[in-house]
Scaffold this active site. Sequence first.
Site, PDB file in Angstrom:
ATOM      1  N   LEU A 134      69.520 -13.369   1.154  1.00  0.00           N
ATOM      2  CA  LEU A 134      70.387 -14.545   1.160  1.00  0.00           C
ATOM      3  C   LEU A 134      71.649 -14.200   0.398  1.00  0.00           C
ATOM      4  O   LEU A 134      71.798 -14.506  -0.776  1.00  0.00           O
ATOM      5  CB  LEU A 134      69.667 -15.736   0.525  1.00  0.00           C
ATOM      6  CG  LEU A 134      68.277 -16.004   1.088  1.00  0.00           C
ATOM      7  CD1 LEU A 134      67.667 -17.200   0.398  1.00  0.00           C
ATOM      8  CD2 LEU A 134      68.356 -16.239   2.576  1.00  0.00           C
ATOM      9  N   GLY A 136      75.009 -14.003  -1.420  1.00  0.00           N
ATOM     10  CA  GLY A 136      75.969 -14.928  -1.993  1.00  0.00           C
ATOM     11  C   GLY A 136      75.376 -16.138  -2.646  1.00  0.00           C
ATOM     12  O   GLY A 136      76.082 -17.109  -2.858  1.00  0.00           O
ATOM     13  N   LYS A 182      58.314 -15.413 -13.135  1.00  0.00           N
ATOM     14  CA  LYS A 182      58.064 -16.541 -14.024  1.00  0.00           C
ATOM     15  C   LYS A 182      57.597 -17.722 -13.187  1.00  0.00           C
ATOM     16  O   LYS A 182      58.304 -18.143 -12.259  1.00  0.00           O
ATOM     17  CB  LYS A 182      59.345 -16.904 -14.772  1.00  0.00           C
ATOM     18  CG  LYS A 182      59.235 -18.133 -15.657  1.00  0.00           C
ATOM     19  CD  LYS A 182      60.586 -18.450 -16.274  1.00  0.00           C
ATOM     20  CE  LYS A 182      60.539 -19.723 -17.115  1.00  0.00           C
ATOM     21  NZ  LYS A 182      61.871 -20.053 -17.680  1.00  0.00           N
ATOM     22  N   ASP A 284      68.248 -23.370 -25.517  1.00  0.00           N
ATOM     23  CA  ASP A 284      66.863 -22.982 -25.821  1.00  0.00           C
ATOM     24  C   ASP A 284      66.806 -21.533 -26.320  1.00  0.00           C
ATOM     25  O   ASP A 284      65.984 -20.740 -25.877  1.00  0.00           O
ATOM     26  CB  ASP A 284      66.001 -23.134 -24.570  1.00  0.00           C
ATOM     27  CG  ASP A 284      64.510 -23.168 -24.899  1.00  0.00           C
ATOM     28  OD1 ASP A 284      64.166 -23.427 -26.071  1.00  0.00           O
ATOM     29  OD2 ASP A 284      63.689 -22.939 -23.996  1.00  0.00           O
TER      30      ASP A 284
END
Length: 445
Positions: A134, A136, A182, A284
Amino acid sequence: MSQVSKLMNATADDIAEANNVTSSFTSVMGPAMLIPVRQPPQLPPLRYAASAGDGKSRSRRRGIIIGLGISGSLVALAAVCVAILAHRRYRKKASVRLGSRFVSPKLSWDKNQYGLERSNSFAHMIKGGDNKLLTGVSQFIDKPIIFVEEEIMKATTNLDERCRIGSSYYRAKLDGEVFAVKPAKGDLSAELRMMQMVNHANLIKLAGVSIGADGDYAFLVYELAEKGSLDKWLYQKPPSALPSSSCTVAATLSWVQRLSIALDVANGLLYLHEHTQPSMVHGDIRARNILLTADLRAKISGFSLAKPATTDAAATSSDVFAFGLLLLELLSGRRAMEARIGSEIGMLWREIRAVLEAGDKREAKLMKWMDPALGSEYQVDAALSVAGMARACTEEDAARRPKMAEVVFSLSVLAQPLSVADAFEKLWQPSSEDNIRIAGSVAAR
């Protein structure tokens, strides 16, 4: 005459008698003669010369045959091309089904909110994707990939603990390349927006995403930081959660390595605060969101709480405070806040204030407070400077906290050879408020 009589099966005398000729035939020249024939003559086969019309006819037929052959070849080639194109389109639809089912409305945002055109949205880029690549999706990704959820589960042995890297990531070998995956939790729109807007060596790179059977995101796939997250190096010695293949370094981080990690994180935050449009707040910064590469260079990850900074100058101060806590953890090897004996809660930013305000005893107290794994490999003046920097970053008044540009400058100097750093070591030693102001003005230059 002999040749004529032979061809016509008649004798010369018969021919002479039939024509009332008595003289020699060789001298006779005149009208046609009668030839008596008792048997059919033995005439040779007729021979015809090729005429011009016949040559043109044969050339025309040859041209027609050649033309038909070429036309047939072109038709066959066109049929093959159509078949290949149809096959590719079928494979594209079968391998990556990119429709409304895979485009979450959570990924739509307006230009007014984030300063981005809608045409640059992640959802739009997925709709225009080419097979698994994909192109861009963001300025940061060269070839973002849609990974199959089943492939990731297989590569991580169903998220086996032996594949875990740090607190939130798993090691996975996909298509011959090793990544850190993740599991997706909650709304990922902020994290994906950040990946569209950032490009820096000290920010982790997003390689692709995985979409589950329900059409929502199942995993985020990042470049691999081989040494895992910083928390495993600070709070656990040795870092047992790292895979055996990558755990070939010392059991603890050296003083120089800790300074380098602090500088890498500071550079990443400086980029977010001052070199993106709009400025960004990470929100964070903590040890588990700092990933380490094979050569222990730090990369910031975990952008789920990231957001654009407001026009308030103190908007980025929360990141500065969190960075100060990270500095304290690098110095002490302990968590910024942890339970102690009984009901006591240890807070490093309060402890360091007590250490630095101990007057003549602060050096002794600091050496006792520091991570014992460091031994005596650091200079006390340098440690005092870093501790003073951490205290300044964790000021309760956000307006008094330094900018990341000042922090980067000071850490860059401290990371230099001792002959260069000696003149700057005491800039952040907070013996007085004047020292902190001097440090800020020098860093600004």
